[in-house]
Write a protein that holds these residues in place. Structure first.
Motif, PDB file in Angstrom:
ATOM      1  N   ILE A  41      37.821  49.482  26.575  1.00  0.00           N
ATOM      2  CA  ILE A  41      36.371  49.247  26.567  1.00  0.00           C
ATOM      3  C   ILE A  41      35.745  49.823  27.839  1.00  0.00           C
ATOM      4  O   ILE A  41      34.654  50.406  27.802  1.00  0.00           O
ATOM      5  CB  ILE A  41      36.059  47.747  26.442  1.00  0.00           C
ATOM      6  CG1 ILE A  41      36.601  47.187  25.117  1.00  0.00           C
ATOM      7  CG2 ILE A  41      34.560  47.507  26.554  1.00  0.00           C
ATOM      8  CD1 ILE A  41      35.943  47.715  23.882  1.00  0.00           C
ATOM      9  N   TRP A  42      36.424  49.673  28.976  1.00  0.00           N
ATOM     10  CA  TRP A  42      35.920  50.260  30.219  1.00  0.00           C
ATOM     11  C   TRP A  42      35.718  51.767  30.069  1.00  0.00           C
ATOM     12  O   TRP A  42      34.703  52.323  30.502  1.00  0.00           O
ATOM     13  CB  TRP A  42      36.895  50.002  31.363  1.00  0.00           C
ATOM     14  CG  TRP A  42      36.971  48.592  31.844  1.00  0.00           C
ATOM     15  CD1 TRP A  42      36.311  47.503  31.334  1.00  0.00           C
ATOM     16  CD2 TRP A  42      37.746  48.105  32.937  1.00  0.00           C
ATOM     17  NE1 TRP A  42      36.641  46.370  32.030  1.00  0.00           N
ATOM     18  CE2 TRP A  42      37.512  46.708  33.011  1.00  0.00           C
ATOM     19  CE3 TRP A  42      38.609  48.710  33.836  1.00  0.00           C
ATOM     20  CZ2 TRP A  42      38.125  45.913  33.982  1.00  0.00           C
ATOM     21  CZ3 TRP A  42      39.227  47.917  34.810  1.00  0.00           C
ATOM     22  CH2 TRP A  42      38.982  46.533  34.886  1.00  0.00           C
ATOM     23  N   LEU A  76      30.984  56.161  14.813  1.00  0.00           N
ATOM     24  CA  LEU A  76      32.310  55.668  14.449  1.00  0.00           C
ATOM     25  C   LEU A  76      33.400  56.525  15.087  1.00  0.00           C
ATOM     26  O   LEU A  76      34.441  56.012  15.508  1.00  0.00           O
ATOM     27  CB  LEU A  76      32.473  55.625  12.927  1.00  0.00           C
ATOM     28  CG  LEU A  76      31.672  54.536  12.211  1.00  0.00           C
ATOM     29  CD1 LEU A  76      31.950  54.569  10.713  1.00  0.00           C
ATOM     30  CD2 LEU A  76      31.993  53.149  12.771  1.00  0.00           C
ATOM     31  N   GLY A  77      33.137  57.825  15.174  1.00  0.00           N
ATOM     32  CA  GLY A  77      34.063  58.690  15.905  1.00  0.00           C
ATOM     33  C   GLY A  77      34.027  58.408  17.395  1.00  0.00           C
ATOM     34  O   GLY A  77      35.063  58.409  18.069  1.00  0.00           O
ATOM     35  N   TYR A  78      32.846  58.144  17.909  1.00  0.00           N
ATOM     36  CA  TYR A  78      32.634  57.887  19.336  1.00  0.00           C
ATOM     37  C   TYR A  78      33.422  56.666  19.804  1.00  0.00           C
ATOM     38  O   TYR A  78      34.018  56.678  20.891  1.00  0.00           O
ATOM     39  CB  TYR A  78      31.131  57.666  19.548  1.00  0.00           C
ATOM     40  CG  TYR A  78      30.651  57.670  20.975  1.00  0.00           C
ATOM     41  CD1 TYR A  78      30.493  58.861  21.680  1.00  0.00           C
ATOM     42  CD2 TYR A  78      30.314  56.483  21.618  1.00  0.00           C
ATOM     43  CE1 TYR A  78      30.013  58.866  22.976  1.00  0.00           C
ATOM     44  CE2 TYR A  78      29.836  56.478  22.916  1.00  0.00           C
ATOM     45  CZ  TYR A  78      29.686  57.683  23.586  1.00  0.00           C
ATOM     46  OH  TYR A  78      29.212  57.686  24.873  1.00  0.00           O
ATOM     47  N   VAL A  79      33.431  55.601  18.984  1.00  0.00           N
ATOM     48  CA  VAL A  79      34.114  54.365  19.394  1.00  0.00           C
ATOM     49  C   VAL A  79      35.501  54.227  18.762  1.00  0.00           C
ATOM     50  O   VAL A  79      36.170  53.206  18.922  1.00  0.00           O
ATOM     51  CB  VAL A  79      33.260  53.115  19.048  1.00  0.00           C
ATOM     52  CG1 VAL A  79      31.921  53.179  19.755  1.00  0.00           C
ATOM     53  CG2 VAL A  79      33.087  52.965  17.539  1.00  0.00           C
ATOM     54  N   THR A 126      33.865  42.304  27.611  1.00  0.00           N
ATOM     55  CA  THR A 126      35.321  42.268  27.419  1.00  0.00           C
ATOM     56  C   THR A 126      35.891  40.853  27.486  1.00  0.00           C
ATOM     57  O   THR A 126      37.099  40.681  27.628  1.00  0.00           O
ATOM     58  CB  THR A 126      36.027  43.140  28.480  1.00  0.00           C
ATOM     59  OG1 THR A 126      35.770  42.608  29.779  1.00  0.00           O
ATOM     60  CG2 THR A 126      35.550  44.580  28.410  1.00  0.00           C
ATOM     61  N   VAL A 127      35.036  39.847  27.369  1.00  0.00           N
ATOM     62  CA  VAL A 127      35.510  38.470  27.472  1.00  0.00           C
ATOM     63  C   VAL A 127      36.526  38.178  26.366  1.00  0.00           C
ATOM     64  O   VAL A 127      36.342  38.528  25.202  1.00  0.00           O
ATOM     65  CB  VAL A 127      34.331  37.478  27.405  1.00  0.00           C
ATOM     66  CG1 VAL A 127      33.634  37.520  26.052  1.00  0.00           C
ATOM     67  CG2 VAL A 127      34.792  36.062  27.722  1.00  0.00           C
ATOM     68  N   GLY A 186      39.798  41.709  17.690  1.00  0.00           N
ATOM     69  CA  GLY A 186      38.733  41.408  18.649  1.00  0.00           C
ATOM     70  C   GLY A 186      38.215  42.646  19.355  1.00  0.00           C
ATOM     71  O   GLY A 186      37.005  42.820  19.530  1.00  0.00           O
ATOM     72  N   GLY A 187      39.125  43.535  19.754  1.00  0.00           N
ATOM     73  CA  GLY A 187      38.711  44.757  20.432  1.00  0.00           C
ATOM     74  C   GLY A 187      37.902  45.674  19.523  1.00  0.00           C
ATOM     75  O   GLY A 187      36.930  46.306  19.964  1.00  0.00           O
TER      76      GLY A 187
END
Length: 278
Positions: free
Chosen positions: A171-172, A117-120, A160-161, A135-136
């Motif tokens: 996201i990249w 959760l910290g990572y993302v 990433t659609v 959405g992100g």
């Protein structure tokens, strides 16, 4: 980490894969591109154990996906194109269920949830219902879920659609961080600039065959450095040049409307197939 050898798949009269062979090294970020119906989804379904090949074989982490499906699946995480989270559960509950399905110890699940959760960047959303996420955020949660059981390979199918450019760039950045942490990433996308920015190597597949495979830079250099799009009635013709001066001289000789630009990966794909990527 991923090996495909003469992989074939037949659906009655349709030959979806016609002897696809490629190797993806451990820690590589590999982009697999092509138009709709080219064979991308079939390839991923075979690699993830959802479809049986008609011929050839596929290995994940040295394990045959058909003969050793459980061992092969332990090496992989999957982020599908469509959101498949449980919207009525919290962020944490979605991750706990995934950990239990992979038979992880409860203490390990809790520890991994804290880390991921910290990572993302979703620490503050731990107790939020998924249906209330943007959405992100949902995409980032799906990536965290796929990484929970520590896979060696992460499959990203159109990650990433539908996202706006700012969220897509975030996201990249996350995808590059995942690769830098040693995970092999297998990416499919219709955003050609996404593959050009992220990938170490790119394979273009068309009508069930690999038509080009190399680094983005080498593929583009094979055409040239600069392109001129010349606009004609109901048509556009693109010409490629080794340097800007050559392109400039051509433009001076042809006074039709034109655009001067850098060569990109979509140019490569159009050259090999004559089709648009999307």
């Amino acid at each position: 980490m991923i090996d495909l050898v003469e992989l074939r798949k037949h659906y009655k009269a349709l030959e979806a894969l016609k002897g696809v062979s490629l190797r993806v090294a451990s820690g590589e970020l590999f982009a697999y591109l092509g138009p709709n119906g080219a064979g991308k989804t079939t390839t991923i379904r075979i690699l993830t154990g959802l479809t049986r090949p008609s011929g050839g074989w596929a290995l994940i982490g040295g394990h045959d996906v058909e003969k050793e499906p459980i061992k092969a699946k332990r090496h992989q995480g999957l982020v599908p194109q469509h959101i498949n989270l449980d919207a009525e559960l919290t962020v944490e509950e979605n991750l706990i269920i995934h950990g239990r399905l992979h038979r992880m110890a409860a203490s390990d699940i809790r520890s991994r949830i804290d880390d991921l959760l910290g990572y993302v960047g979703l620490e503050e959303k731990r107790t939020s219902l998924v249906k209330r996420l943007s959405g992100g955020m949902k995409r980032r949660l799906m990536i965290a879920r796929a990484l929970l059981h520590r896979p060696g390979v992460l499959f990203l199918d159109e990650p990433t659609v539908g996202l706006d450019p700012a969220i897509r760039r975030r996201i990249w950045s996350l995808i590059k961080k995942i690769q830098q942490d040693g995970v092999t990433v297998f990416l499919t996308t219709h955003y050609i600039e996404e593959a050009e920015f992220l990938a170490d190597r790119v394979a273009f597949i068309d009508e069930g065959r690999i038509v080009a495979l190399d680094t983005p830079r080498r593929l583009m250099d094979g055409l040239g450095q600069w392109a001129i799009d010349v606009y004609r009635e109901n048509d556009m013709v693109t010409r490629y040049f080794p340097d800007r001066e050559s392109a400039r001289r051509y433009a001076e000789e042809h006074r039709d409307g034109y655009t001067l630009r850098r060569v990109n990966l979509e140019d490569v794909f159009l050259t090999y197939t004559g089709k648009k990527v999307a």
